[in-house]
Design a protein around this motif. Structure first.
Motif, PDB file in Angstrom:
ATOM      1  N   VAL A 269      41.719 -17.801 -18.633  1.00 56.68           N
ATOM      2  CA  VAL A 269      41.788 -17.518 -17.190  1.00 56.68           C
ATOM      3  C   VAL A 269      41.780 -18.847 -16.449  1.00 56.68           C
ATOM      4  CG1 VAL A 269      40.773 -16.306 -15.239  1.00 56.68           C
ATOM      5  CG2 VAL A 269      40.508 -15.388 -17.534  1.00 56.68           C
ATOM      6  N   ILE A 270      42.821 -19.066 -15.642  1.00 50.49           N
ATOM      7  CA  ILE A 270      42.909 -20.308 -14.879  1.00 50.49           C
ATOM      8  C   ILE A 270      42.946 -19.971 -13.392  1.00 50.49           C
ATOM      9  CG2 ILE A 270      45.459 -20.456 -14.955  1.00 50.49           C
ATOM     10  CD1 ILE A 270      43.578 -23.578 -15.664  1.00 50.49           C
ATOM     11  N   VAL A 271      42.180 -20.699 -12.606  1.00 54.71           N
ATOM     12  CA  VAL A 271      42.205 -20.554 -11.147  1.00 54.71           C
ATOM     13  C   VAL A 271      42.655 -21.904 -10.599  1.00 54.71           C
ATOM     14  CG1 VAL A 271      40.862 -20.061  -9.069  1.00 54.71           C
ATOM     15  CG2 VAL A 271      40.313 -18.883 -11.204  1.00 54.71           C
ATOM     16  N   ASP A 272      43.887 -21.954 -10.118  1.00 49.66           N
ATOM     17  CA  ASP A 272      44.461 -23.211  -9.645  1.00 49.66           C
ATOM     18  C   ASP A 272      44.465 -23.206  -8.117  1.00 49.66           C
ATOM     19  OD1 ASP A 272      45.779 -25.680  -9.704  1.00 49.66           O
ATOM     20  OD2 ASP A 272      47.739 -24.727  -9.604  1.00 49.66           O
ATOM     21  N   ILE A 273      43.533 -23.964  -7.519  1.00 48.20           N
ATOM     22  CA  ILE A 273      43.411 -23.986  -6.054  1.00 48.20           C
ATOM     23  C   ILE A 273      44.122 -25.234  -5.547  1.00 48.20           C
ATOM     24  CG2 ILE A 273      41.802 -23.871  -4.106  1.00 48.20           C
ATOM     25  CD1 ILE A 273      39.660 -22.913  -6.180  1.00 48.20           C
TER      26      ILE A 273
ATOM     27  N   ASP B 242      37.080 -11.796 -24.372  1.00 45.38           N
ATOM     28  CA  ASP B 242      37.331 -13.240 -24.434  1.00 45.38           C
ATOM     29  C   ASP B 242      36.864 -13.935 -23.165  1.00 45.38           C
ATOM     30  OD1 ASP B 242      38.549 -12.863 -26.846  1.00 45.38           O
ATOM     31  OD2 ASP B 242      40.591 -12.874 -26.057  1.00 45.38           O
ATOM     32  N   ILE B 243      37.076 -13.262 -22.028  1.00 41.07           N
ATOM     33  CA  ILE B 243      36.721 -13.890 -20.745  1.00 41.07           C
ATOM     34  C   ILE B 243      35.212 -14.073 -20.656  1.00 41.07           C
ATOM     35  CG2 ILE B 243      36.792 -13.633 -18.233  1.00 41.07           C
ATOM     36  CD1 ILE B 243      39.444 -12.082 -18.646  1.00 41.07           C
ATOM     37  N   VAL B 244      34.463 -13.091 -21.161  1.00 39.64           N
ATOM     38  CA  VAL B 244      33.001 -13.209 -21.150  1.00 39.64           C
ATOM     39  C   VAL B 244      32.568 -14.418 -21.984  1.00 39.64           C
ATOM     40  CG1 VAL B 244      30.829 -12.093 -21.803  1.00 39.64           C
ATOM     41  CG2 VAL B 244      32.654 -10.738 -20.771  1.00 39.64           C
ATOM     42  N   ASP B 245      33.257 -14.635 -23.123  1.00 41.23           N
ATOM     43  CA  ASP B 245      32.913 -15.775 -23.999  1.00 41.23           C
ATOM     44  C   ASP B 245      33.385 -17.107 -23.425  1.00 41.23           C
ATOM     45  OD1 ASP B 245      31.855 -14.008 -25.742  1.00 41.23           O
ATOM     46  OD2 ASP B 245      33.617 -13.895 -27.048  1.00 41.23           O
ATOM     47  N   HIS B 246      34.671 -17.145 -23.036  1.00 44.92           N
ATOM     48  CA  HIS B 246      35.263 -18.428 -22.654  1.00 44.92           C
ATOM     49  C   HIS B 246      35.179 -18.741 -21.175  1.00 44.92           C
ATOM     50  CE1 HIS B 246      37.866 -17.523 -26.402  1.00 44.92           C
ATOM     51  NE2 HIS B 246      36.785 -18.196 -26.744  1.00 44.92           N
TER      52      HIS B 246
ATOM     53  N   PRO C  12      31.037 -17.458 -17.209  1.00 45.93           N
ATOM     54  CA  PRO C  12      30.958 -18.918 -17.116  1.00 45.93           C
ATOM     55  C   PRO C  12      32.167 -19.493 -16.365  1.00 45.93           C
ATOM     56  CG  PRO C  12      30.761 -18.162 -19.406  1.00 45.93           C
ATOM     57  CD  PRO C  12      31.134 -16.978 -18.589  1.00 45.93           C
ATOM     58  N   VAL C  13      31.934 -20.498 -15.536  1.00 49.30           N
ATOM     59  CA  VAL C  13      33.026 -21.165 -14.808  1.00 49.30           C
ATOM     60  C   VAL C  13      33.014 -22.638 -15.188  1.00 49.30           C
ATOM     61  CG1 VAL C  13      33.930 -21.809 -12.524  1.00 49.30           C
ATOM     62  CG2 VAL C  13      32.941 -19.539 -12.879  1.00 49.30           C
ATOM     63  N   HIS C  14      34.168 -23.148 -15.593  1.00 48.87           N
ATOM     64  CA  HIS C  14      34.275 -24.566 -15.976  1.00 48.87           C
ATOM     65  C   HIS C  14      35.298 -25.242 -15.075  1.00 48.87           C
ATOM     66  CE1 HIS C  14      32.374 -23.086 -19.632  1.00 48.87           C
ATOM     67  NE2 HIS C  14      33.361 -22.198 -19.727  1.00 48.87           N
ATOM     68  N   ILE C  15      35.149 -26.542 -14.881  1.00 49.00           N
ATOM     69  CA  ILE C  15      36.159 -27.297 -14.132  1.00 49.00           C
ATOM     70  C   ILE C  15      37.004 -28.053 -15.143  1.00 49.00           C
ATOM     71  CG2 ILE C  15      36.515 -29.197 -12.499  1.00 49.00           C
ATOM     72  CD1 ILE C  15      34.133 -28.214 -10.925  1.00 49.00           C
ATOM     73  N   ALA C  16      38.325 -28.027 -14.966  1.00 51.34           N
ATOM     74  CA  ALA C  16      39.248 -28.729 -15.879  1.00 51.34           C
ATOM     75  C   ALA C  16      38.886 -30.215 -15.941  1.00 51.34           C
ATOM     76  CB  ALA C  16      40.675 -28.557 -15.382  1.00 51.34           C
TER      77      ALA C  16
END
Length: 335
Positions: A153-157, A276-280, A305-309
């Protein structure tokens, strides 16, 4: 000799980035062009042109030829791309002749908008032009395993749009695009200062306010910042002090729209990929990922979980540069 040069271009609303296979990011310039209104001649491109915004005489206009991630002015975009390619060639130190180019397009772009991007790049002397969807490029640039059958899942702002996509096995499973990005947050700040203080400020000042004291919707120790602008009542220059809490309130509605798009995408995710989204978790990229407290706020709201690229501003450009390796696997258009 250089005909097999591979170039990736992130044609963004705020910045244009160029990535080459051997040198990585070779160019990162604002998507701004200064044009002489009488002769239609391009005077400056990139940083030089950005410095002119709001400071030019009447016959020189500093314009942004890309709006909401797509081409708003075809001729000026073509000229900007020519300048960008020339600058990139100087940096690389080779004559770029007929390169293979990968350009990213917003996933919500229409076929007409995609054709405009394709033609603009082709007119700069590219041999082959491949179009790749922006979220896929961002995911590749953020080192996500896009070729594997797992949910990424990618969120590109970005500057003009926010794209939320679930990518699996090289393609977009589900995606939402909202025309909300850094530019709209700047506009929210300009309007807030205008209404609340009768003060007119420019885009660059609003951008600085957002970077310095802009916060996502989280608790934080209040910060202040002195801001200069033109008083709309007297017409004279004036300085005011802004608080981070009021800026948070000014951009609140736009941030909630971004959250809505993320939720809508996750709600429509196939059940098999939800695990997968819950894990990654979710990966943030684009300039908006750097807003203070963005990561903490989103992880509280969507409870994954939320990560920054690794390098959010360059993710899309790096992804377009790397995409040529598996361009056949990715579902692309533009041939």
């Amino acid at each position: 000799m250089f005909s097999n040069l591979e170039i990736g271009i992130d044609l963004g609303t705020a910045n244009v980035l160029v990535h080459t296979k051997n040198k990585g990011i070779v160019l990162n310039e604002p998507s701004v062009v200064a044009v002489n209104a009488d002769t239609k001649q391009v005077i400056a491109v990139g940083s030089e042109a950005k410095d002119m915004i709001g400071k030019t005489p009447a016959n020189i206009i500093a314009v942004r030829p890309l709006r909401d991630g797509v081409i708003a002015d075809f001729d000026i975009t073509s000229q900007m791309l020519k300048h960008v390619m020339k600058k990139a060639a100087k940096t690389v130190g080779v004559a770029i002749r007929k390169p293979d180019v990968v350009v990213c397009t917003p996933s919500g772009a229409t076929s007409v908008e995609r054709r405009a991007i394709h033609d603009a790049v082709k007119s700069c002397g590219a041999k082959n032009v491949h179009l790749i969807e922006e979220p896929v490029a961002a995911a590749i640039g953020a080192d996500l395993p896009v070729e594997e059958p797992v949910a990424n899942v990618i969120v590109d702002i970005g500057g003009g749009t926010t794209e939320v996509a679930i990518i699996s096995y090289g393609g977009v499973v589900n995606c939402n695009t909202v025309r909300i990005g850094g530019d709209l947050l700047n506009e929210n700040i300009i309007q807030h200062v205008r209404k609340g203080y009768n003060l007119l400020i420019g885009e660059r000042t609003a951008e600085n306010i957002k970077i310095e004291i802009g916060y996502a919707l989280i608790e934080h120790p209040e910060q202040t910042m002195a801001v200069r602008g033109r008083d709309l009542v007297t017409g004279l220059p004036k300085t005011i002090t802004l608080r981070s809490t009021e800026i948070q309130e000014a951009i609140k509605e736009s941030l909630l729209h971004i959250l809505e798009a993320i939720r809508a995408t996750l709600e429509n995710c196939p059940a098999e990929l939800s695990g997968d989204i819950v894990d990654h978790g979710v990966v943030l990229s684009g300039g908006g990922a750097l807003l203070n407290g963005m990561k903490e706020w989103l992880s509280d709201e969507i409870i994954v979980p939320v990560h920054i690229a690794p390098n959010p501003l360059e993710s899309v450009a790096v992804g377009t540069g790397r995409a040529l390796r598996f361009i056949n696997k990715l579902q692309t258009t533009g041939k």
